[in-house]
Enzyme design. Structure first.
Site, short mmCIF file in Angstrom:
data_model
loop_
_atom_site.label_atom_id
_atom_site.label_comp_id
_atom_site.label_asym_id
_atom_site.label_seq_id
_atom_site.Cartn_x
_atom_site.Cartn_y
_atom_site.Cartn_z
N GLY A 33 0.81 -1.23 0.00
CA GLY A 33 0.00 0.00 0.00
C GLY A 33 0.83 1.26 0.00
CB ALA A 34 4.04 2.05 -1.47
N GLY A 37 -0.80 8.18 1.21
CA GLY A 37 -0.73 8.38 2.66
C GLY A 37 0.49 7.84 3.37
N GLY A 39 1.78 4.82 3.62
CA GLY A 39 2.65 3.93 2.86
C GLY A 39 3.54 4.69 1.89
CB SER A 161 -5.37 1.86 13.71
OG SER A 161 -6.15 2.99 13.99
CE1 TYR A 187 -8.89 1.30 9.89
CE2 TYR A 187 -8.89 2.08 12.15
CZ TYR A 187 -8.27 1.96 10.93
OH TYR A 187 -7.01 2.52 10.74
#
Ligand SMILES: NC(=O)c1ccc[n+]([C@@H]2O[C@H](COP(=O)([O-])OP(=O)(O)OC[C@H]3O[C@@H](n4cnc5c(N)ncnc54)[C@H](OP(=O)(O)O)[C@@H]3O)[C@@H](O)[C@H]2O)c1
Length: 307
Positions: A33-34, A37, A39, A161, A187
């Site tokens: 996930g780069a 944001g 990443g 998180s 989440y």
């Protein structure tokens, strides 16, 4: 006045963060996930530190842009693999590709994450947030584990998180069929499941010189939640957006956790950026951790690989 222990995370967010000047020249880092944001900023900081990067991303166009930008700015080797983490078959193919191409892995950073306000199911029958945030990173980590052990010393970092504090993990209703779906709790459930499995894996990896830790990357301005409807997007952009920080702080914190020499032997720990922190009590339940670990192995089809 000191805040009660369960609110200590608020105070920790205000503490000065640790940084490192240590270089990562030549180290191979897999980062998921780069393209946005947290990443994206982690990829930038790792490239600046000299790391060779393998970016596992779902959008090949966005990934190619990041790849070109980093190669141009820092001259590093940056490779890209495509995988949608809402499809475990694609995670398996990505893992196979990594194992075929990279005989040595120094760092694995599982960053991909999603927040949905409405219940959505994947084609394979999982609740999307649980699949993308927990099952996919669990599967990727386990498929790369032998290679990480053979490459030791090596480090695994789960981008978790403070949202784990919302709770929501019910082993008898992982698909939210019985309960009314609540985005923050779903989440929370995914992040709780991920944290619980970090403690189990840290124990299993003891003595291997492979560490596994989890971190909260700060409250930062990213695209998370922007896949939801206009009301949520308005709330995110205009009502809370101004309170959020630049995600380059997340990139710096991630770099510290995977590069700092003083982190080499630290494992099974949760960090608020770079500050060690006690997670919520429900995320420390080792009995629950063993059960969600076994369920996750089953759901991802890992059981036969591990036995
Ligand atoms: N932002 C915060 O304040 C905050 C706070 C606590 C924790 N986090 C955690 O930080 C991590 C990164 O989130 P972010 O805030 O940087 O959000 P973001 O800007 O939305 O980035 C999320 C990344 O994950 C990728 N992604 C999403 N769904 C995917 C899927 N199905 N398959 C493959 N890749 C997928 C996105 O790809 P695309 O570019 O293709 O969309 C993007 O690269 C998450 O784990 C999140 O839970 C963030």
């Amino acid at each position: 006045m000191r805040l009660p222990e369960e609110l200590q995370f608020i105070e920790n967010a205000r503490l000065p963060q640790k940084t490192t000047q240590a270089r990562m020249d030549g180290k191979l880092c897999i980062l998921t996930g780069a393209t946005s944001g947290v990443g994206y900023h982690a990829a930038k900081r790792l490239a600046q530190g000299g790391a060779r990067l393998v970016l596992v991303c779902r959008n090949p166009h966005k990934a190619a842009q990041v790849q070109a930008e980093l190669q141009h700015a820092y001259g590093n080797q940056v490779d890209v693999l495509q995988a949608d983490f809402s499809r475990l078959d694609e995670v398996r193919i990505a893992a196979k590709g990594i194992l075929a191409s990279y005989p040595h892995i120094d760092v694995l950073i599982n960053n991909v994450g999603l927040h949905n306000t409405h219940r959505m199911m994947t084609n394979e029958g999982f609740e999307s947030v649980f699949c993308v945030n927990h099952l996919a990173s669990f599967l990727l980590t386990h498929l790369l584990l032998d290679r990480m052990v053979a490459s030791a010393p090596s480090r695994i970092l789960q981008i978790n998180s403070q949202g784990h504090r919302f709770g929501g993990l019910d082993l008898s209703d992982l698909t939210w069929q019985r309960r009314k779906y609540h985005g923050l709790q779903a989440y929370g459930a995914s992040k709780t499941a991920q944290l619980l499995t970090v403690w189990e894996l840290a124990e299993r990896l003891r003595g291997t010189e492979v560490t596994i830790n989890a971190m909260h990357p700060g409250e930062v301005r990213t695209n998370i939640g922007m896949n939801n409807g206009p009301v949520y997007r308005f709330y995110q952009r205009y009502l809370i957006g101004w309170m959020l920080k630049n995600p380059n702080i997340s990139g710096e914190a991630i770099y510290y956790l995977v590069a700092a020499p003083e982190m080499a032997a630290v494992s099974g720990t949760f960090f608020n950026q770079t500050i060690e922190e006690k997670p919520a009590t429900h995320a420390l339940d080792r009995e629950l951790g063993k059960r969600i670990g076994a369920i996750s192995e089953q759901l991802t089809g890992l059981t036969h690989v591990l036995t």
